[in-house]
Design a protein around this motif. Structure first.
Motif, PDB file in Angstrom:
ATOM      1  N   UNK A 226       7.943  14.317  24.703  1.00 41.05           N
ATOM      2  CA  UNK A 226       8.720  14.546  23.208  1.00 41.05           C
ATOM      3  C   UNK A 226       8.113  13.745  22.245  1.00 41.05           C
ATOM      4  N   UNK A 227       8.128  14.193  21.008  1.00 37.94           N
ATOM      5  CA  UNK A 227       7.634  13.350  19.789  1.00 37.94           C
ATOM      6  C   UNK A 227       8.788  13.354  18.581  1.00 37.94           C
ATOM      7  N   UNK A 228       8.921  12.137  18.208  1.00 37.03           N
ATOM      8  CA  UNK A 228       9.769  12.136  16.531  1.00 37.03           C
ATOM      9  C   UNK A 228       8.726  11.396  15.723  1.00 37.03           C
ATOM     10  N   UNK A 229       8.397  12.149  14.781  1.00 40.15           N
ATOM     11  CA  UNK A 229       7.322  11.810  13.717  1.00 40.15           C
ATOM     12  C   UNK A 229       7.928  11.676  12.156  1.00 40.15           C
ATOM     13  N   UNK A 230       8.199  10.444  11.670  1.00 39.19           N
ATOM     14  CA  UNK A 230       8.591  10.409  10.335  1.00 39.19           C
ATOM     15  C   UNK A 230       7.330  10.006   9.552  1.00 39.19           C
ATOM     16  N   UNK A 231       6.692  10.698   8.781  1.00 32.42           N
ATOM     17  CA  UNK A 231       5.383  10.437   8.169  1.00 32.42           C
ATOM     18  C   UNK A 231       5.734  10.363   6.531  1.00 32.42           C
ATOM     19  N   UNK A 232       4.686  11.074   5.902  1.00 35.00           N
ATOM     20  CA  UNK A 232       4.567  10.544   4.479  1.00 35.00           C
ATOM     21  C   UNK A 232       5.985  11.286   3.665  1.00 35.00           C
ATOM     22  N   UNK A 233       5.874  10.873   2.431  1.00 32.15           N
ATOM     23  CA  UNK A 233       6.780  11.418   1.433  1.00 32.15           C
ATOM     24  C   UNK A 233       6.356  11.325   0.046  1.00 32.15           C
ATOM     25  N   UNK A 390      10.971  14.826   2.589  1.00 37.98           N
ATOM     26  CA  UNK A 390      12.052  13.778   3.204  1.00 37.98           C
ATOM     27  C   UNK A 390      13.300  13.829   2.703  1.00 37.98           C
ATOM     28  N   UNK A 391      13.529  13.392   1.327  1.00 35.60           N
ATOM     29  CA  UNK A 391      14.615  13.776   0.634  1.00 35.60           C
ATOM     30  C   UNK A 391      14.405  14.069  -0.990  1.00 35.60           C
ATOM     31  N   UNK A 392      15.590  14.607  -1.350  1.00 33.65           N
ATOM     32  CA  UNK A 392      15.429  15.233  -2.808  1.00 33.65           C
ATOM     33  C   UNK A 392      16.837  14.619  -3.377  1.00 33.65           C
ATOM     34  N   UNK A 393      16.616  13.885  -4.589  1.00 34.43           N
ATOM     35  CA  UNK A 393      17.774  13.534  -5.398  1.00 34.43           C
ATOM     36  C   UNK A 393      18.160  14.425  -6.636  1.00 34.43           C
ATOM     37  N   UNK A 394      19.246  14.832  -6.369  1.00 27.53           N
ATOM     38  CA  UNK A 394      19.811  15.841  -7.464  1.00 27.53           C
ATOM     39  C   UNK A 394      21.064  15.125  -8.204  1.00 27.53           C
ATOM     40  N   UNK A 395      20.686  15.131  -9.599  1.00 26.53           N
ATOM     41  CA  UNK A 395      21.774  14.311 -10.444  1.00 26.53           C
ATOM     42  C   UNK A 395      22.595  15.404 -11.255  1.00 26.53           C
ATOM     43  N   UNK A 396      23.849  15.534 -10.920  1.00 24.41           N
ATOM     44  CA  UNK A 396      24.757  16.537 -11.822  1.00 24.41           C
ATOM     45  C   UNK A 396      26.202  16.146 -11.400  1.00 24.41           C
ATOM     46  N   UNK A 397      27.086  16.486 -12.412  1.00 23.19           N
ATOM     47  CA  UNK A 397      28.636  16.508 -12.080  1.00 23.19           C
ATOM     48  C   UNK A 397      29.082  17.559 -11.392  1.00 23.19           C
ATOM     49  N   UNK A 411      13.335  20.301   2.053  1.00 26.48           N
ATOM     50  CA  UNK A 411      13.442  18.830   2.304  1.00 26.48           C
ATOM     51  C   UNK A 411      14.380  18.749   3.442  1.00 26.48           C
ATOM     52  N   UNK A 412      14.415  17.534   4.139  1.00 25.79           N
ATOM     53  CA  UNK A 412      15.128  16.982   5.112  1.00 25.79           C
ATOM     54  C   UNK A 412      16.717  16.495   4.645  1.00 25.79           C
ATOM     55  N   UNK A 413      16.901  15.790   3.520  1.00 26.17           N
ATOM     56  CA  UNK A 413      17.965  15.274   3.105  1.00 26.17           C
ATOM     57  C   UNK A 413      18.064  15.811   1.469  1.00 26.17           C
ATOM     58  N   UNK A 427      21.524  13.455  10.074  1.00 27.26           N
ATOM     59  CA  UNK A 427      20.321  13.271  10.754  1.00 27.26           C
ATOM     60  C   UNK A 427      18.977  13.036   9.772  1.00 27.26           C
ATOM     61  N   UNK A 428      18.367  12.126  10.167  1.00 28.67           N
ATOM     62  CA  UNK A 428      17.064  11.326   9.235  1.00 28.67           C
ATOM     63  C   UNK A 428      15.910  12.515   9.892  1.00 28.67           C
ATOM     64  N   UNK A 429      15.682  13.439   8.893  1.00 32.38           N
ATOM     65  CA  UNK A 429      14.488  14.282   9.353  1.00 32.38           C
ATOM     66  C   UNK A 429      13.852  14.617   8.192  1.00 32.38           C
ATOM     67  N   UNK A 430      12.748  15.358   8.422  1.00 27.27           N
ATOM     68  CA  UNK A 430      11.953  15.987   7.252  1.00 27.27           C
ATOM     69  C   UNK A 430      11.124  17.135   7.673  1.00 27.27           C
ATOM     70  N   UNK A 431      10.430  17.703   6.932  1.00 26.41           N
ATOM     71  CA  UNK A 431       9.859  18.969   6.927  1.00 26.41           C
ATOM     72  C   UNK A 431       8.411  18.813   6.475  1.00 26.41           C
ATOM     73  N   UNK A 432       7.737  19.908   6.667  1.00 27.96           N
ATOM     74  CA  UNK A 432       6.251  19.752   5.998  1.00 27.96           C
ATOM     75  C   UNK A 432       5.559  18.609   6.758  1.00 27.96           C
ATOM     76  N   UNK A 433       4.633  18.109   5.948  1.00 26.86           N
ATOM     77  CA  UNK A 433       3.870  16.991   6.401  1.00 26.86           C
ATOM     78  C   UNK A 433       4.671  15.720   6.662  1.00 26.86           C
ATOM     79  N   UNK A 434       5.834  15.552   6.340  1.00 24.33           N
ATOM     80  CA  UNK A 434       6.610  14.517   6.512  1.00 24.33           C
ATOM     81  C   UNK A 434       6.995  14.603   7.952  1.00 24.33           C
ATOM     82  N   UNK A 435       6.855  15.374   8.844  1.00 22.63           N
ATOM     83  CA  UNK A 435       6.829  15.266  10.170  1.00 22.63           C
ATOM     84  C   UNK A 435       7.878  16.345  11.014  1.00 22.63           C
ATOM     85  N   UNK A 436       8.287  15.844  12.141  1.00 24.61           N
ATOM     86  CA  UNK A 436       9.225  16.365  12.948  1.00 24.61           C
ATOM     87  C   UNK A 436      10.331  15.924  13.693  1.00 24.61           C
TER      88      UNK A 436
END
Length: 460
Positions: A226-233, A390-397, A411-413, A427-436
């Protein structure tokens, strides 16, 4: 003399620490000791394992006055920020709090005829390969829940931060966790890969580069480990037309520049609604222009050196290429006369686009490109135009608007009105080249254990 790993301090280029690496046979023996000790550790009551891990965490806290300058010497973070114990303790404490529930049996039936349930069983021996940028917090994400769940842990820390693994070993051993159950080791890449390929570990968690993750996957191929991989962002921020402008600027720029931009979920590109663009940029330039780049041991320093000069050179190259292609650099170099080597001045770029490396490849340094957008559709398209997630930050009211946008982002978060934070309840997670995989939260426990089903028929 055998092979060693060296920590070259970014402060002055001197050798700060040097340690011999284990030979292949010694490394195998370390893993064998861990495997032999794991069953007895897993047999300890859960409450006992939790208590010992949390005592180890407290022991780290007691070392903080020594740890903070060590971190400055090893990877360059200014002492004014006080180290990592706040987040380190928050993450471990949350995982301890949820352990009883997260690891509880899932009971399907308990009747006169049958007892059926799903148990969580420790994998066995877990290898944690930790990075240098947040060396305590990234390590504890896996170390604490892995130990609490009943695994033995082998920690291989980054060569830039070798003292961190030693501190953790001292803290946990002093808390009563057997030396065989938690081991800090110094390994070279070839030995690490050989151990993984030989199925020495039951689970491997790696935080690092995409190339490093690919090497781990290659080594593990065919072993079913089993692997957990947190890679680039390349984490984006999007400022909507209804955002709180001051809060957005303060948080996103801090997220881009803190720790000299060396954050896994740091902000690396910002998209601002065209109606707020000029004001956002003006405020951002004022913030960054006030930073003080210098020796991280100086309490007045707000921006220390990058961990290695080659990391700074990569960011310089991305910035220079962008300017040559038409981008405009807004931070005056005269404000940062000590720029050079591992010391890298911060920079804000406008006039950027996605043909430029600085907007597409991971920078991991104190530079950020800012682009105007016409609305949510364009911002979403640009946020998704990346190999990382990995993450994306949205700023809105508008929470509903954030959820609608978030559902479209790869994105993961998804953050709303927040950035560069790891919530241990999620859960701290990501998608694409960020890992699995995924760490922390209930899901983190599920990834550090395996399900085991019991179907018990009662014969009268």
């Amino acid at each position: 003399m055998g092979q060693t790993i060296k920590c070259i301090s970014p402060i002055d280029g001197s050798v700060y620490a040097e340690r011999p690496v284990l030979g292949r046979e010694a490394a195998k023996q370390a893993v064998s000791r861990a495997r032999e000790a794991q069953k007895a550790w897993a047999a300890q009551p859960l409450a006992e394992r939790i208590a010992r891990v949390m005592q180890g965490v407290a022991n780290v806290g007691a070392m903080n006055d020594e740890i903070v300058p060590e971190l400055a010497h090893q990877m360059g973070r200014p002492v004014r920020y006080g180290g990592e114990f706040g987040g380190f303790n928050e993450r471990a404490s949350y995982m301890a709090k949820i352990a009883q529930t997260a690891l509880a049996d899932i009971v399907i039936e308990d009747s006169d005829a049958f007892k059926r349930y799903i148990a969580r069983e420790a994998h066995g021996v877990v290898l944690v390969i930790a990075p240098w940028n947040y060396p305590y917090m990234t390590a504890i994400n896996t170390v604490a829940p892995a130990l609490i769940a009943g695994n033995a842990v082998i920690l291989k820390h980054a060569s830039q931060t070798p003292l961190v693994g030693e501190r953790l070993a001292q803290a946990f051993h002093d808390a009563g966790i057997p030396a065989e159950v938690f081991q800090n080791v110094f390994l070279d890449h070839d030995t690490t890969s050989a151990l993984i390929a030989a199925r020495a570990f039951d689970f491997v968690n790696f935080t690092g580069s995409v190339g490093g993750g690919q090497a781990i996957e290659t080594a593990a191929a065919g072993t079913f480990t089993g692997l957990g991989l947190e890679l680039g962002g390349k984490d984006p921020g999007y400022v909507c037309d209804d955002a709180d402008l001051d809060a957005a600027v303060d948080t996103l720029i801090d997220g881009a520049m803190f720790n000299s931009g060396q954050c896994c979920c740091g902000i690396e590109r910002i998209y601002v609604h065209e109606s707020l663009f000029d004001a956002f940029v003006q405020k951002a330039v004022a913030i960054v222009s006030a930073y003080k780049l210098g020796n991280p041991l100086d309490p007045e320093t707000t921006l220390g050196p990058m961990a290695q000069a080659r990391f700074a050179d990569l960011v310089r190259a991305q910035t220079q290429e962008a300017v040559a292609a038409g981008a405009r650099a807004l931070i005056d170099p005269a404000l940062f006369a000590n720029d050079g080597g591992a010391y890298l001045m911060p920079q804000i770029l406008i006039g950027v686009d996605h043909s430029m490396r600085v907007m597409r490849e991971e920078s991991f340094g104190p530079v950020v490109g800012i682009m105007p957008v016409s609305g949510d559709a364009q911002a979403t398209r640009l946020m998704n135009d990346s190999d990382f997630g990995l993450t994306a930050s949205v700023w809105t009211s508008d929470t509903a608007r954030a959820e609608t946008i978030g559902a479209q982002i790869e994105t993961g978060t998804v953050f709303m009105n927040r950035a560069d934070y790891l919530d241990p309840g999620l859960c701290w997670t990501g998608c694409k080249d960020t890992g699995r995989g995924g760490g922390l939260s209930v899901i983190g426990y599920h990834n550090l254990t395996r399900p085991k089903s019991y179907h018990l028929r009662k014969l009268s």
